[in-house]
Design a protein around this motif. Structure first.
Motif, short mmCIF file in Angstrom:
data_model
loop_
_atom_site.label_atom_id
_atom_site.label_comp_id
_atom_site.label_asym_id
_atom_site.label_seq_id
_atom_site.Cartn_x
_atom_site.Cartn_y
_atom_site.Cartn_z
N LYS A 257 2.36 1.82 -3.45
CA LYS A 257 1.37 2.31 -4.44
C LYS A 257 0.98 3.75 -4.13
O LYS A 257 0.78 4.56 -5.03
CB LYS A 257 0.12 1.42 -4.41
CG LYS A 257 0.43 0.00 -4.87
CD LYS A 257 -0.77 -0.63 -5.56
CE LYS A 257 -0.47 -2.07 -5.92
NZ LYS A 257 -1.07 -2.46 -7.21
N LEU A 258 0.89 4.07 -2.85
CA LEU A 258 0.55 5.44 -2.47
C LEU A 258 1.65 6.40 -2.90
O LEU A 258 1.39 7.48 -3.45
CB LEU A 258 0.34 5.49 -0.95
CG LEU A 258 -0.11 6.83 -0.36
CD1 LEU A 258 -1.47 7.25 -0.91
CD2 LEU A 258 -0.16 6.74 1.17
N HIS B 182 -7.75 4.72 -7.59
CA HIS B 182 -6.59 5.61 -7.62
C HIS B 182 -5.25 4.89 -7.46
O HIS B 182 -4.26 5.30 -8.04
CB HIS B 182 -6.73 6.69 -6.57
CG HIS B 182 -7.85 7.64 -6.86
ND1 HIS B 182 -7.78 8.59 -7.83
CD2 HIS B 182 -9.10 7.75 -6.32
CE1 HIS B 182 -8.91 9.28 -7.88
NE2 HIS B 182 -9.74 8.78 -6.98
N LEU B 183 -5.22 3.85 -6.64
CA LEU B 183 -3.92 3.20 -6.42
C LEU B 183 -3.69 1.99 -7.31
O LEU B 183 -2.60 1.44 -7.33
CB LEU B 183 -3.76 2.81 -4.95
CG LEU B 183 -3.76 3.94 -3.92
CD1 LEU B 183 -3.14 3.46 -2.62
CD2 LEU B 183 -3.01 5.18 -4.42
N GLY B 184 -4.73 1.58 -8.03
CA GLY B 184 -4.52 0.48 -8.97
C GLY B 184 -4.51 -0.90 -8.37
O GLY B 184 -3.96 -1.84 -8.97
N PHE C 79 -11.05 3.93 -3.23
CA PHE C 79 -9.77 4.64 -3.39
C PHE C 79 -8.67 3.69 -3.86
O PHE C 79 -7.92 4.01 -4.79
CB PHE C 79 -9.38 5.29 -2.06
CG PHE C 79 -8.02 5.92 -2.08
CD1 PHE C 79 -7.77 7.07 -2.83
CD2 PHE C 79 -6.97 5.36 -1.37
CE1 PHE C 79 -6.51 7.64 -2.86
CE2 PHE C 79 -5.71 5.93 -1.38
CZ PHE C 79 -5.48 7.08 -2.14
N LEU C 80 -8.59 2.56 -3.22
CA LEU C 80 -7.52 1.60 -3.53
C LEU C 80 -7.61 1.09 -4.96
O LEU C 80 -6.60 0.93 -5.64
CB LEU C 80 -7.57 0.42 -2.55
CG LEU C 80 -7.28 0.75 -1.09
CD1 LEU C 80 -7.58 -0.45 -0.19
CD2 LEU C 80 -5.83 1.18 -0.91
N TYR D 283 1.40 6.97 -6.53
CA TYR D 283 0.24 7.83 -6.80
C TYR D 283 0.55 9.30 -6.50
O TYR D 283 0.13 10.21 -7.21
CB TYR D 283 -0.94 7.35 -5.95
CG TYR D 283 -2.18 8.20 -6.07
CD1 TYR D 283 -2.89 8.26 -7.26
CD2 TYR D 283 -2.65 8.91 -4.97
CE1 TYR D 283 -4.03 9.02 -7.37
CE2 TYR D 283 -3.80 9.68 -5.07
CZ TYR D 283 -4.48 9.73 -6.27
OH TYR D 283 -5.61 10.49 -6.37
N LEU E 44 0.83 -1.20 0.00
CA LEU E 44 0.00 0.00 0.00
C LEU E 44 0.87 1.25 0.00
O LEU E 44 0.63 2.20 -0.76
CB LEU E 44 -0.94 -0.02 1.22
CG LEU E 44 -1.78 1.22 1.47
CD1 LEU E 44 -2.54 1.66 0.23
CD2 LEU E 44 -2.76 0.97 2.61
#
Lengths: 217, 217
Positions: free
Chosen positions: A112-113, B86-88, B82-83, A116, A109
DNA sequence: GTTTTTATTTAGGTTACCCTAAACTAATGA
DNA sequence: TCATTAGTTTAGGGTAACCTAAATAAAAAC
């Protein structure tokens, strides 16, 4: 690892536990916890290899402990960037939110954040995000209390604690501001600054000034 | 409220604890916890007013408990959006991540996140996000096991559990797909479907089909 | 170099959340 | 209806993370 233990590691890191032995009392104060509880917890952290503890002296992070703490801080700062830039939180609000989110964040996470957010270099308080930059930042920056009188510096980082942030806001100090220390009075615990942007004199307590970091201009 | 207790409330909600008494064993199975622990926890939840508990019968959520559970589910689903968006993350990955994040999410954070996501109506598994829609969705949708033979329906929601999502993915079932139940065999625990998009016959277990929700087309 | 102060540790206790084994209820079925 | 079985609860126990009070060690002050 429980959120509780993660908090101990992080605080230890913030109190300089990479290089020096941090006394129990400091940890107890910061976490609002009784000293015996700290002793107990340190023994437990020693058993799992995160901490090296010398009775009556204090605790140091092991290499593994340091790495773990850095990863936590990275997660914390990534969330802060997200909260401020995308959700519209103010800089003073994000600490508490990030404090909770960091413990609920897997490495995947966080990665990926970070992608982003387009790999930001610093959190809203000026702290380095990448694990590699954290050490470099430590080398470059110094505590405001260590700045020499008369030498102009720039505020580069503020330790993100709700009360501290309020204090600095009340004194009109923010990241990027150029300041020059003009006087230090240890007896009165006072530090006098010349504030470059407003051209005013500012007095803050030395105790609190420890949490302001500066860089030479 | 601890994350642990929040999990109990959420599971209770998911097992129908708004309207019916849920036996301890079901909760124990779902949370992988021993039955005595559930008894103990229910007594504690009764004391704080979240649950009404009848010994040897089961637990029901109070109005407050139901509200609390809904708020948690809202947070969970917002993070999932969101995950994924936006984060794929893939739909199958988000459950575990959201499961952790939901407990670390303040109401303010949830509100700002919802605004940022532009008020999505559903999570990636088809679950309603707004607290008001959750009940409406319950009224409209039925368990796949309750669908009449020969009547075409559309898959509208999948209970988001890692194993279940894998199962449905392996059987090529996803949200939005039109299906018609062609046979139910309780002895073999089998349910036979005609799958509208691929025009194929699909057989899944009835036990698992309970976690698929459909709407009349 | 004592004494006093401060910090730390030990001892003993609490609550939350988990467990197993045994006792008990309730439902099922002969 | 009575016995068996399935589900629930009670009893007793464990660990994590907190606490206070008392004992002890180290540092500071005289």
């Amino acid at each position: 690892m429980s959120p509780t233990k993660e908090d101990y590691l992080k605080i230890l890191f913030e109190l300089g536990g990479r290089t020096e032995q941090v006394p129990n009392k400091e940890i107890a104060n910061r976490l609002n916890i009784s000293p015996p509880t700290v002793t107990e917890m340190m023994n437990s952290l020693v058993k799992s290899g995160w901490v090296a503890y010398t009775p009556y002296k204090g605790s140091k992070l092991t290499r593994e402990g340091t790495e773990y703490a850095k990863k936590l801080i990275r997660k914390h700062r990534l969330w802060e960037v997200f909260l401020v830039k995308h959700l519209g939180f103010s800089i003073n609000e994000v600490h508490t939110e990030a404090e909770m989110l960091e413990h609920a964040t897997s490495t995947i996470l966080a990665d990926k954040l970070e992608h982003y957010l387009d790999y930001p270099a610093h959190c809203p308080h000026g702290g380095a995000i990448s694990v590699e930059h954290m050490d470099a930042q430590e080398v470059r920056t110094l505590h405001l209390t260590e700045a020499e009188i008369g030498v102009p510096v720039r505020i580069s980082r503020i330790v993100d604690d709700e009360k501290l942030l309020h204090y600095f806001k009340n004194h009109d100090l923010k990241i990027g501001d150029p300041v020059t220390v003009t006087d230090k009075d240890s007896g009165l615990d006072l530090l006098t600054l010349h504030h470059g942007t407003s051209n005013k004199e500012i007095q803050i307590s030395q105790t609190v000034a420890q949490y302001l970091f500066v860089e030479h201009i």
